[in-house]
Design a protein around this motif. Sequence first.
Motif, PDB file in Angstrom:
ATOM      1  N   UNK A  41      10.562   0.924   0.106  1.00  0.00           N
ATOM      2  CA  UNK A  41      10.738  -0.530  -0.110  1.00  0.00           C
ATOM      3  C   UNK A  41      10.792  -1.353   1.165  1.00  0.00           C
ATOM      4  N   UNK A  42      11.298  -0.807   2.268  1.00  0.00           N
ATOM      5  CA  UNK A  42      11.511  -1.615   3.471  1.00  0.00           C
ATOM      6  C   UNK A  42      10.296  -1.665   4.378  1.00  0.00           C
ATOM      7  N   UNK A  43       9.124  -1.282   3.898  1.00  0.00           N
ATOM      8  CA  UNK A  43       7.896  -1.369   4.683  1.00  0.00           C
ATOM      9  C   UNK A  43       7.220  -2.706   4.405  1.00  0.00           C
ATOM     10  N   UNK A  44       6.822  -3.479   5.422  1.00  0.00           N
ATOM     11  CA  UNK A  44       6.219  -4.798   5.173  1.00  0.00           C
ATOM     12  C   UNK A  44       4.923  -4.745   4.382  1.00  0.00           C
ATOM     13  N   UNK A  45       4.087  -3.717   4.571  1.00  0.00           N
ATOM     14  CA  UNK A  45       2.858  -3.619   3.788  1.00  0.00           C
ATOM     15  C   UNK A  45       3.177  -3.371   2.316  1.00  0.00           C
ATOM     16  N   UNK A  46       4.155  -2.531   2.058  1.00  0.00           N
ATOM     17  CA  UNK A  46       4.570  -2.269   0.680  1.00  0.00           C
ATOM     18  C   UNK A  46       5.164  -3.530   0.064  1.00  0.00           C
ATOM     19  N   UNK A  47       5.963  -4.261   0.830  1.00  0.00           N
ATOM     20  CA  UNK A  47       6.559  -5.496   0.321  1.00  0.00           C
ATOM     21  C   UNK A  47       5.474  -6.517  -0.017  1.00  0.00           C
ATOM     22  N   UNK A  48       4.430  -6.614   0.803  1.00  0.00           N
ATOM     23  CA  UNK A  48       3.338  -7.558   0.524  1.00  0.00           C
ATOM     24  C   UNK A  48       2.638  -7.194  -0.777  1.00  0.00           C
ATOM     25  N   UNK A  49       2.328  -5.907  -0.978  1.00  0.00           N
ATOM     26  CA  UNK A  49       1.684  -5.480  -2.227  1.00  0.00           C
ATOM     27  C   UNK A  49       2.605  -5.692  -3.420  1.00  0.00           C
ATOM     28  N   UNK A  50       3.873  -5.484  -3.237  1.00  0.00           N
ATOM     29  CA  UNK A  50       4.844  -5.654  -4.320  1.00  0.00           C
ATOM     30  C   UNK A  50       4.935  -7.116  -4.746  1.00  0.00           C
ATOM     31  N   UNK A  51       4.963  -8.025  -3.775  1.00  0.00           N
ATOM     32  CA  UNK A  51       5.000  -9.457  -4.093  1.00  0.00           C
ATOM     33  C   UNK A  51       3.704  -9.912  -4.765  1.00  0.00           C
ATOM     34  N   UNK A  52       2.582  -9.353  -4.326  1.00  0.00           N
ATOM     35  CA  UNK A  52       1.303  -9.706  -4.945  1.00  0.00           C
ATOM     36  C   UNK A  52       1.305  -9.340  -6.426  1.00  0.00           C
ATOM     37  N   UNK A  53       1.843  -8.172  -6.767  1.00  0.00           N
ATOM     38  CA  UNK A  53       1.921  -7.774  -8.168  1.00  0.00           C
ATOM     39  C   UNK A  53       2.897  -8.643  -8.944  1.00  0.00           C
ATOM     40  N   UNK A  54       4.075  -8.904  -8.358  1.00  0.00           N
ATOM     41  CA  UNK A  54       5.100  -9.670  -9.057  1.00  0.00           C
ATOM     42  C   UNK A  54       4.679 -11.120  -9.301  1.00  0.00           C
ATOM     43  N   UNK A  55       3.950 -11.719  -8.344  1.00  0.00           N
ATOM     44  CA  UNK A  55       3.589 -13.137  -8.451  1.00  0.00           C
ATOM     45  C   UNK A  55       2.138 -13.339  -8.854  1.00  0.00           C
ATOM     46  N   UNK A  56       1.465 -12.257  -9.228  1.00  0.00           N
ATOM     47  CA  UNK A  56       0.078 -12.312  -9.700  1.00  0.00           C
ATOM     48  C   UNK A  56      -0.832 -12.971  -8.663  1.00  0.00           C
ATOM     49  N   UNK A  57      -0.698 -12.540  -7.417  1.00  0.00           N
ATOM     50  CA  UNK A  57      -1.544 -13.022  -6.326  1.00  0.00           C
ATOM     51  C   UNK A  57      -2.591 -11.948  -6.048  1.00  0.00           C
ATOM     52  N   UNK A  58      -3.871 -12.302  -5.892  1.00  0.00           N
ATOM     53  CA  UNK A  58      -4.890 -11.293  -5.584  1.00  0.00           C
ATOM     54  C   UNK A  58      -4.546 -10.510  -4.316  1.00  0.00           C
ATOM     55  N   UNK A  59      -4.673  -9.199  -4.402  1.00  0.00           N
ATOM     56  CA  UNK A  59      -4.350  -8.316  -3.283  1.00  0.00           C
ATOM     57  C   UNK A  59      -5.623  -7.637  -2.804  1.00  0.00           C
ATOM     58  N   UNK A  60      -5.840  -7.677  -1.484  1.00  0.00           N
ATOM     59  CA  UNK A  60      -7.019  -7.047  -0.885  1.00  0.00           C
ATOM     60  C   UNK A  60      -6.575  -6.100   0.210  1.00  0.00           C
ATOM     61  N   UNK A  61      -7.108  -4.879   0.170  1.00  0.00           N
ATOM     62  CA  UNK A  61      -6.883  -3.909   1.235  1.00  0.00           C
ATOM     63  C   UNK A  61      -8.110  -3.960   2.137  1.00  0.00           C
ATOM     64  N   UNK A  62      -7.969  -4.446   3.368  1.00  0.00           N
ATOM     65  CA  UNK A  62      -9.115  -4.834   4.201  1.00  0.00           C
ATOM     66  C   UNK A  62      -9.395  -3.849   5.325  1.00  0.00           C
ATOM     67  N   UNK A  63      -8.599  -2.808   5.474  1.00  0.00           N
ATOM     68  CA  UNK A  63      -8.843  -1.835   6.543  1.00  0.00           C
ATOM     69  C   UNK A  63      -9.999  -0.924   6.142  1.00  0.00           C
ATOM     70  N   UNK A  64     -10.470  -0.118   7.077  1.00  0.00           N
ATOM     71  CA  UNK A  64     -11.506   0.862   6.748  1.00  0.00           C
ATOM     72  C   UNK A  64     -10.888   2.248   6.782  1.00  0.00           C
ATOM     73  N   UNK A  65     -11.492   3.148   6.031  1.00  0.00           N
ATOM     74  CA  UNK A  65     -10.963   4.499   5.868  1.00  0.00           C
ATOM     75  C   UNK A  65     -11.610   5.416   6.894  1.00  0.00           C
ATOM     76  N   UNK A  66     -10.775   5.945   7.803  1.00  0.00           N
ATOM     77  CA  UNK A  66     -11.253   6.888   8.816  1.00  0.00           C
ATOM     78  C   UNK A  66     -10.647   8.256   8.561  1.00  0.00           C
ATOM     79  N   UNK A  67     -11.428   9.297   8.810  1.00  0.00           N
ATOM     80  CA  UNK A  67     -10.931  10.654   8.622  1.00  0.00           C
ATOM     81  C   UNK A  67     -10.164  11.160   9.828  1.00  0.00           C
TER      82      UNK A  67
END
Length: 648
Positions: A81-107
């Motif tokens: 819960x105390x991670x800012x990225x997790x808090x941002x996603x949590x607020x997006x779900x609670x307030x029905x705000x569109x959420x975008x994950x914009x990083x790229x996936x590296x191996x």
Amino acid sequence: MAHRLHLEQFGPVSALPILHYRMEFAHLVREAVARLKPDCICIELPPTLKSHLLRTIRRLPEISVLSYESKGGTVYLVIEPADPLVEAARLALEQDIPLHLVDIDLDDYPPHQGALPDSYAVHRLGLKAYYDEFRKAGSIPPGKEDLLREKGMTFQLQQLAKEHGRILFICGMYHLERVREFYERPQAAPLSRVRRDDVRLWNLHPDSCREILAEYPFLSAMYDLRRGPLPPEPEPSNLSLRKRFNALELIGGKTEIPEEEALRQAVLRSVRHVGGEGEMPDRQRIMLRLFQEAARHYRQETGESIHIWQKRAFFRFARNYALAGGSLLPDLFQMLTAARSCIDDNFAYAFYRLATYPMWQQEESDIPTVRLTPEDLWSGSRRIRFRPREQRRGKGLSPLAFLRRKKEKRPGEWLEGFDNQSICSYPPEDLIIEDYGRFLKQKGAKQLSEEQNRVEPFSASMLDGIDMRETLRNLHEGRIYVRENQRVKGGVGGVVVIFHEDSGNQRFPYHMTWLGEHAQESDMAFYATSPDDNIVGPGICRCEYGGFLLSYPPRRMLDVWSDGDYAFARCKSEVLLLAALDYSPEKHVVYVAARPPRSYFRQIAARLGKKIVYIPLGSLSPVKLKRLRIFHVLYGHDKRGTARDYVW
């Protein structure tokens, strides 16, 4: 105080620079969403994890783990819960705000080990001053993977800017400055992975929560409980970490006071004391509340209170330890080290148990449960060992067995051990107290000898030798002083030790007279806390002495508590002293207490041909006395075979 929130603006993007897994920045995310009211929220995570991430967000405050395979091995992403990225996603779900994950996936992304300022500085200085100092200090040069990720995030932001007018971007401080520079130039879509089929979702085992979370569970609970309306403070009660029984339970009725409920109430009691409603939780106040609640549990379990000098030493030690490592406030390891060093191992364990209590985590869940160690996530770990003061383990045995002491397998199991009407002591504790009784006799005899010594100027005989102290004190006379050691007539017969007089008979209501079982044991009379206040095993109770009497030889003492000859005594300590004078076969009786007995008792002793040797309690080792005060009552001799597994 400076306003804490600061957003970097470029185009329609309002970027919040953060440190990952830090409670202060998670709260800043809440402030940013409330102030900006964004059209969408973008976070520094790859879109290949989005579906699984949303499922873990819905499980909060239960902690989940995402795992997938990469070239360097298994990657674990802890959702707390105390991670800012997790808090941002949590607020997006609670307030029905569109959420975008914009990083790229590296191996294969190399870990960064750059030094970062203590996140608590944000609470005092505000984010702008903190971020400015971070940029001035510079950081390690970016690698090609960093540049690839930053250009990929910039491209996604440029695309979203065509559709949204207010974009909130949550990004690590290390990357944000270059993302802002890249935003001024058009970026191309990077080549990256667009799908992952090997992502797995796990429920984190409660035991692992105690070790691997970036913010220890007590602090995470403070943050999560303060996200909404503050919960009501629990009503005052006698709920304790001790296990109790009463007379009805011995007959057949049983009650269970789970340890988890006592810890839960400690957490709920603390929520309102770490900051005002809606304000950022103060990490320093959280540390103070954790100390106070741990001290409460320590007092319930051991009967010992934390003194103000111990509290002062704890916070000074922890502060200096943190400063030596370049931090403003100590982490959990440093606090545990301070607790063990400034107080004792039992307090350190009480502190550890509360600080790492996973309030919502369950071992069984709708998804598989995984156990993780710090080595699975980080490059290493720090270890701390707790050693109980009542027990020492031999070479080759686990020093952490203290943390795994036995508990009830089912509610009421330990109450089944009280089927024996006879009671007895625990032999290893008998040896300790008998040894200490002999030590006090020797100390009393030595004190008497010193009182009988005579010093005089040298004339015809050297007597027992030169008294150097007196000779130096009178050096101006030019004379030598000699000492004569006169032998004390009569030995020491009885020993009385009074820890607390308990005049009101409230704290130590239990009293008993025990006879020695063999020729090497003394008869004993004592008063103590009630055995039913603290059950630690089947038929095994833990008590604390208020005072005791040792009288040798054994098997002579009647029940001193019902003896009419002592009815005029004002308190239990005077009863023990009268009994010691009455039963002592020797001329002297040692009396150890915080203050000497009334002069009336010296008259009684003189009539009996006895003498009281008073030793101040403060002149003895507090560590030894602290260990001596705790003893166990066993209901039946058969419990002696199993007591070693429950005595700690």
